[in-house]
Design a protein around this motif. Structure first.
Motif: not given
Length: 580
Positions: A194, A518, A520, A550, A559, A562-563
């Protein structure tokens, strides 16, 4: 000029021929980076060979003529390579089924060779030094622009990805994380990367770990309230956590239902902007201070005006604007700080002036009262904090470490620590038993105008003009999370956080369990990790950073798709907002 051309021709011809031979031998080459993928055919390779030949000619000419200009061309080329690398990030080169990572050092070397090649070309045509420099910069700008602004790359990208067959990604990742020497941790770190001021890394897994992400609490915005038509300067939360009040430049104070976010009432009885607000913990009274220098109280239940405080022989409470008010824990007294350099103690019920504290050499921006009501702290544009004994006339203790205005003060629930926020971009923690500085919290990039400590004393929030609210651990001072918001900030007694949004809005935050999936969520700028007023280039770079992390082609976590969809949607919202 003819002589130079004839001298340079063999060097350039040999270089071009070598490039053609290399292309014929190994076939096409694939280049991939944040800009996508590019298939490099024979023509670019022949051109590169010609540049190397020109560089060789340039080196010969520089040595024979002792021309220092060549060093400038090499330096300029290396700088261009470094700039390009830092802008687009890492790149990879696929040759004959083998992938290589191209880092900043390689780009600098390549740039230096190109610079020397340009020097050789300009020697061949005998251009003036001034024109050579101008033309070289233009060449580098064209090269960089073609890469950075490339948009129609999807077809070539797919072809290149097939050729590289993911070996490029694995090679680049292994090279980047070689020092970790733990392959399992590599996968976990890649998932959790991050922004640098908001680390979400799990601790290194022990041997035989199942690599499940460590659960922890994070702050998530649960409501955005469109509060005022102008900037919000202050907020206060009621003792029962049911109501909060906001003070604004639109010359009003508004009351809000904490649970629903609905406006309960707005007090408009002000002639100038309202700078500060406080709620009485014992009775339903709201106290405010305005730019005109008046302190006004209203009854929350009846919505009626109670008092306007007046100093003796004065039409106002202070001789200048009021920037801060605070109410004692027993609900009996109010202290106020003003641009007239004084702090004043008032009886809340009657509005009677009880005492004036003098000593600051500039505007008083902040006041705070200890939980026992015996100590008052004041912060000023004179860069000092003064600690006053309310019940005596002893000289104040003075704390001096800030290099900017002291704009916000708050006592720790234990009464042993005082926190101060400043326009020097820092928060400082002070030991009140020794009057010594405990630590300095550094992270904001613009002035801090509001700080708050949670009811359990374990967290501190700081709100700044830089478009962020930062959450710090107490007493370690570790930065826990950076939120998209601004001042003012306040914690409720039940552990929620209220902050400014874009200046006119308010945000309510709750702690939720982060499951590593989840995380984001929120406004587009929160997802992309930028401030609401970030420029297009900053937003683009943030999008590319997340895409490199991502995109399903480089992240095979289930995942990731979806991100990436959430990231794309956030970027689309930014583009739509720009067009509006």
């Amino acid at each position: 000029m003819t002589k130079n051309l004839s001298e340079s021709f063999p060097y350039i011809s040999i270089g071009a021929t070598t490039g053609a031979t290399f292309s014929t031998t190994v076939g096409n080459i694939g280049l991939i980076g944040s800009f996508g993928g590019i298939s490099i055919g024979a023509t670019p390779i022949i051109g590169a060979g010609a540049v190397v030949g020109a560089a060789t000619y340039g080196a010969v000419k520089a040595i024979t003529k002792s021309d220092p200009t060549a060093i400038g061309f090499i330096g300029m080329g290396s700088y261009g390579g470094v700039t390009l690398s830092s802008t687009i990030g890492g790149m990879g080169l696929g040759v004959g089924g083998t992938a290589f990572g191209v880092g900043m050092g390689a780009m600098a070397t390549f740039g230096g060779v190109v610079g020397l090649g340009l020097y050789g070309f300009f020697q061949a045509i005998n251009s003036s030094p001034k024109n050579r420099i101008v033309d070289s910069f233009a060449t580098f700008e064209r090269m960089e622009g073609k890469i950075l602004d490339r948009v129609s790359w999807q077809e070539t990208y797919n072809q290149t990805m097939v050729e590289l067959d993911f070996v490029l990604t694995e090679t680049a990742a292994k090279q980047k994380f070689t020092d970790l020497e733990i392959e399992a941790e590599l996968a976990q770190l890649q998932k959790n990367i991050d922004c640098q001021n908001q680390p979400n890394f799990s601790p290194p897994p022990t041997e035989n770990s199942d690599l499940q992400p460590q659960q922890k609490l994070i702050w998530k915005c649960t409501r955005v309230i469109k509060a005022h038509t102008a900037s919000i300067h202050a907020l206060a939360i009621s003792a029962d956590n049911q109501t909060f009040a906001t003070a604004s430049s639109d010359c009003s104070v508004s009351l809000w239902n904490f649970k629903t976010g609905k406006r309960l009432y707005t007090f408009f009885g002000y002639s100038q902007e309202v700078q500060t607000v406080a709620l009485n913990p014992k009775t339903p009274i709201v106290v405010s201070g305005d730019f005109e220098g008046k302190i006004t109280t209203y009854n929350i239940d009846t919505k009626q005006h109670c008092h306007t405080f007046f100093a003796p022989n004065s039409p106002t409470s202070h001789g200048d604007s009021i920037f801060a008010v605070a109410i004692s824990s027993d609900g009996k007294n109010v202290v106020s700080g003003s641009a007239d350099r004084t702090i004043r103690l008032w009886q809340l019920e009657t509005g009677k002036l009880k005492r004036i504290f003098n000593g600051h050499q500039d505007k008083v921006w902040a006041v705070a009262l200890s939980s026992d009501g015996k100590t008052m702290a004041s912060g000023s544009a004179d860069k000092t904090i003064r600690l006053w004994n309310i019940n005596s006339y002893q000289p104040p203790r003075i704390l001096q470490q800030h290099s900017g205005w002291v704009t916000s003060l708050v006592f720790h629930p234990t009464g042993k620590i005082l926190a101060s926020g400043s326009t020097d971009f820092t928060v400082k923690l002070w030991n009140l038993e020794t009057d010594c500085l405990v630590c300095t919290l550094v992270g904001h990039s613009e002035p801090i105008f509001s700080i708050a400590i949670s009811g359990n004393g374990k967290m501190l929030a700081s709100g700044s003009q830089d478009g962020t609210v930062k959450i710090w651990d107490l007493p370690s001072g570790e930065l826990l999370q950076t939120l998209a918001g601004c001042y003012p900030v306040a914690f409720s007694g039940d552990g929620c956080l209220v902050s400014g949004g874009d200046g006119k809005n308010m945000k309510i935050w709750h702690q939720v369990m982060w499951d590593g999936v989840d995380f984001l969520s929120g406004e587009w700028w929160e997802i992309l990790g930028v401030t609401p007023n970030a420029d297009a280039e900053t937003v683009k770079l943030a999008y590319r950073r997340l895409a490199r992390q991502y995109h399903p082609d480089v992240n095979r976590n289930k995942e990731a798709i979806s991100k990436m969809q959430i990231i794309n949607q956030a970027y689309q919202e930014f583009l739509l907002a720009r067009q509006a």
